[in-house]
Write an enzyme that holds these catalytic residues in place. Structure first.
Site, PDB file in Angstrom:
ATOM      1  N   LEU A   1       0.838  -1.191   0.000  1.00  0.00           N
ATOM      2  CA  LEU A   1       0.000   0.000   0.000  1.00  0.00           C
ATOM      3  C   LEU A   1       0.879   1.249   0.000  1.00  0.00           C
ATOM      4  CD1 LEU A   1      -2.654  -1.098   2.687  1.00  0.00           C
ATOM      5  CD2 LEU A   1      -2.762  -1.380   0.199  1.00  0.00           C
TER       6      LEU A   1
ATOM      7  N   GLY B   1      -3.849   7.942  -9.051  1.00  0.00           N
ATOM      8  CA  GLY B   1      -2.557   8.627  -9.103  1.00  0.00           C
ATOM      9  C   GLY B   1      -2.025   8.908 -10.486  1.00  0.00           C
TER      10      GLY B   1
ATOM     11  N   GLU C   1      16.479  22.188 -19.261  1.00  0.00           N
ATOM     12  CA  GLU C   1      15.109  22.625 -19.016  1.00  0.00           C
ATOM     13  C   GLU C   1      14.578  23.396 -20.222  1.00  0.00           C
ATOM     14  OE1 GLU C   1      11.516  23.719 -18.112  1.00  0.00           O
ATOM     15  OE2 GLU C   1      12.573  22.318 -16.778  1.00  0.00           O
TER      16      GLU C   1
ATOM     17  N   VAL D   1      14.970  19.651 -25.907  1.00  0.00           N
ATOM     18  CA  VAL D   1      15.553  18.338 -26.224  1.00  0.00           C
ATOM     19  C   VAL D   1      14.867  17.774 -27.461  1.00  0.00           C
ATOM     20  CG1 VAL D   1      15.825  15.955 -25.408  1.00  0.00           C
ATOM     21  CG2 VAL D   1      16.165  17.873 -23.830  1.00  0.00           C
TER      22      VAL D   1
ATOM     23  N   ASP E   1      -3.754  13.013  -8.084  1.00  0.00           N
ATOM     24  CA  ASP E   1      -3.062  13.274  -9.350  1.00  0.00           C
ATOM     25  C   ASP E   1      -3.907  12.987 -10.577  1.00  0.00           C
ATOM     26  OD1 ASP E   1      -0.956  13.798  -7.690  1.00  0.00           O
ATOM     27  OD2 ASP E   1       0.386  12.277  -8.506  1.00  0.00           O
TER      28      ASP E   1
ATOM     29  N   ALA F   1       1.089  15.085  -2.774  1.00  0.00           N
ATOM     30  CA  ALA F   1       0.511  14.104  -1.855  1.00  0.00           C
ATOM     31  C   ALA F   1      -0.449  14.766  -0.874  1.00  0.00           C
ATOM     32  CB  ALA F   1       1.628  13.384  -1.102  1.00  0.00           C
ATOM     33  N   HIS F   2      -0.067  15.934  -0.353  1.00  0.00           N
ATOM     34  CA  HIS F   2      -0.922  16.576   0.648  1.00  0.00           C
ATOM     35  C   HIS F   2      -2.191  17.157   0.040  1.00  0.00           C
ATOM     36  CE1 HIS F   2       2.430  19.217  -0.517  1.00  0.00           C
ATOM     37  NE2 HIS F   2       1.628  20.242  -0.383  1.00  0.00           N
TER      38      HIS F   2
ATOM     39  N   HIS G   1      14.314  32.711  19.562  1.00  0.00           N
ATOM     40  CA  HIS G   1      15.662  33.048  19.082  1.00  0.00           C
ATOM     41  C   HIS G   1      16.679  32.106  19.718  1.00  0.00           C
ATOM     42  CE1 HIS G   1      19.114  35.461  17.874  1.00  0.00           C
ATOM     43  NE2 HIS G   1      19.570  35.332  19.119  1.00  0.00           N
TER      44      HIS G   1
END
Length: 466
Positions: free
Chosen positions: A38, A144, A203, A237, A312, A320-321, A444
């Site tokens: 799981l 997902g 990128e 790319v 997702d 995930a959250h 602090h």
């Protein structure tokens, strides 16, 4: 045939949390998982194992680069035991997934192992060692996502790999080429950079982590280059070829010139796609959009009113959250409650070091929306805590409404930013002003003092320590 109030297809953070909440609300609940463990992507080949490797590699980097300065002398050569590092990662995964097994038993949730496929809107066929059919009044799809690929790239899963294979390499690459400067590529790139690999990032967009505030992109780019990453933005790319143990990547830069990169591994990290393979959604009347996502309304209902979808597999950030929040939301909706989700207040995090975290609106979004705002920013290096731990990179930036002083966005790069962002979410959930934060006592010395200082900077430019 077993009948349930709720059946959930997929046991990732969205699915298993939805199952627990359904059970807490008194609903007879089943969960279906096609794999033998799981936890879904996050626990098995995502969030948890990647953080385990990030922590292990961070310890190694500290040992070879910083221990001497801290007055820690280690006799002999410090070496990486990659096999043990991967084994520790797996033990963390096993413990975590085992914890989900425990939670299912504790909450009396029936677990089915096999591929869940719709027969119709209330019946699911589970294809495993033997086919099983169950009935459910309500069904939650939590299947997902899977790593995306570019159509011309052949993933051999040996030298041309996805994040899944990058989590279990048997050797440290000499030169890892990372296609994609987003969260996953940068995190795994940093793991192997720390262990001794040369890392080149390619990128397509004009900056790394392009969906986050531009200031965060600029700062992280500066830090990673200091760490000897080779970063190539605005590169398209066009081919990836493996010849023996060498991978050759060709890309066009923004001038249209062809650039060739050679390495021994290529990590393809160009995002993720919703995963609905084998679901047979059409048999239940569940519609998908042109991006392969399941369409849902504001209640996360699909086109079949008793079927919901979360995580997702629907629109929005693949986090995930976020999936967890949606799982609870749907469970409470089915139980007749009136839950809510504020998608603007779901934080995003990059677990490089320094960490990057963000919630709310970016400067680009506020400018585009015509919102007048003010900025309060404070550098991490001005903190005593940062100097004590030698974590000097980064800053906290607060964006507040120019008229009302309400906080509209929080953006930070720095040590423990992933934890610090929770303060920002709490503040914004209660619609705090920058002045509210500036008047709250922060212990602090802590990294969190940067939040107070940034709030002071946004309040009449009153930061104390710069």
């Amino acid at each position: 045939m077993n009948s349930y109030d709720v059946a959930i297809i997929g046991s990732g953070p969205g699915g298993y949390v939805a199952a627990i909440r359904c059970a807490q609300l008194g609903l007879k609940t089943a969960i279906i998982e096609k794999y033998t463990t799981l936890g879904g992507t996050c626990l098995n080949v995502g969030c948890i194992p990647s953080k385990a490797l990030l922590d292990s590699s961070h310890h190694y980097e500290d040992a070879i680069k910083h221990f001497e300065e801290h007055g820690i002398d280690i006799p002999g050569e410090i070496k990486v035991n990659l096999k043990q590092m991967i084994a520790r990662k797996q033990s963390v995964v096993d413990t975590t997934t085992g914890g989900i097994d425990f939670l299912m038993k504790k909450n009396n949730i029936d677990v089915y192992q096999g591929l869940g496929s719709f027969k119709d809107a209330t019946h699911i066929i589970i294809k495993g060692d033997k086919d099983t059919e169950i009935e459910a009044k309500n069904i939650i799809i939590a299947t997902g996502s899977k790593p995306s690929n570019l159509p011309f790239i052949t993933l051999d899963k040996e030298r041309v790999i996805t994040s899944t294979e990058a989590l279990k390499l048997k050797e440290i690459p000499k030169h890892m080429i990372v296609i994609g400067g987003g969260v996953i590529g940068l995190e795994l790139g940093q793991v192997y950079k720390r262990l001794g690999a040369e890392v080149t990032v390619i990128e397509y967009m004009d900056r790394i982590i392009p969906t986050m505030d531009a200031g965060l992109s600029k700062e992280l780019n500066k830090v990673l280059k200091k760490q000897k990453f080779k970063i190539n933005t605005s590169h398209k790319v066009k081919s990836v070829e493996r010849i023996g143990d060498e991978v050759i990547v060709k890309a066009d830069n923004k001038k249209g010139e062809e650039i060739e990169f050679k390495g021994d591994y290529c990590l393809v990290s160009v995002g993720r796609r919703p995963y609905t393979d084998g679901l047979n959604a059409e048999a239940a009347g569940v519609k998908l959009n042109e991006r392969g996502q399941i369409d849902v309304n504001e209640h996360l209902q699909t086109s079949a009113k008793n079927i919901y979808a979360i995580g997702d597999v629907i629109k929005g950030a693949m986090l995930a959250h976020k999936a967890e929040e949606e799982g609870v939301f749907v469970a409470e909706t089915i139980a007749g409650q009136k839950p809510h989700i504020n998608y603007n207040l779901i934080p995003g995090v990059v677990y490089t070091w320094p960490e990057v975290a963000s919630v709310g609106q970016t400067e680009e979004q506020l400018t585009e929306a015509g919102v007048e705002y003010k900025v309060g920013q404070f550098p991490m290096r001005a903190l005593g805590r940062s100097r004590a731990s030698m974590d000097l990179d980064g800053f906290v930036k607060i964006l507040a409404d120019k008229t009302t002083d309400e906080i509209l966005g929080f953006h930070m790069v720095g040590a423990r930013a992933a934890d610090l962002i929770a303060e920002a979410v709490v503040a914004m959930e209660f619609r705090a002003s920058a002045e509210d934060i500036s008047r709250m006592s922060h212990a602090h010395p802590t990294f969190a003092e940067a939040i107070k200082e940034a709030a002071l900077a946004a309040t009449e430019n009153r930061a104390l320590h710069v």
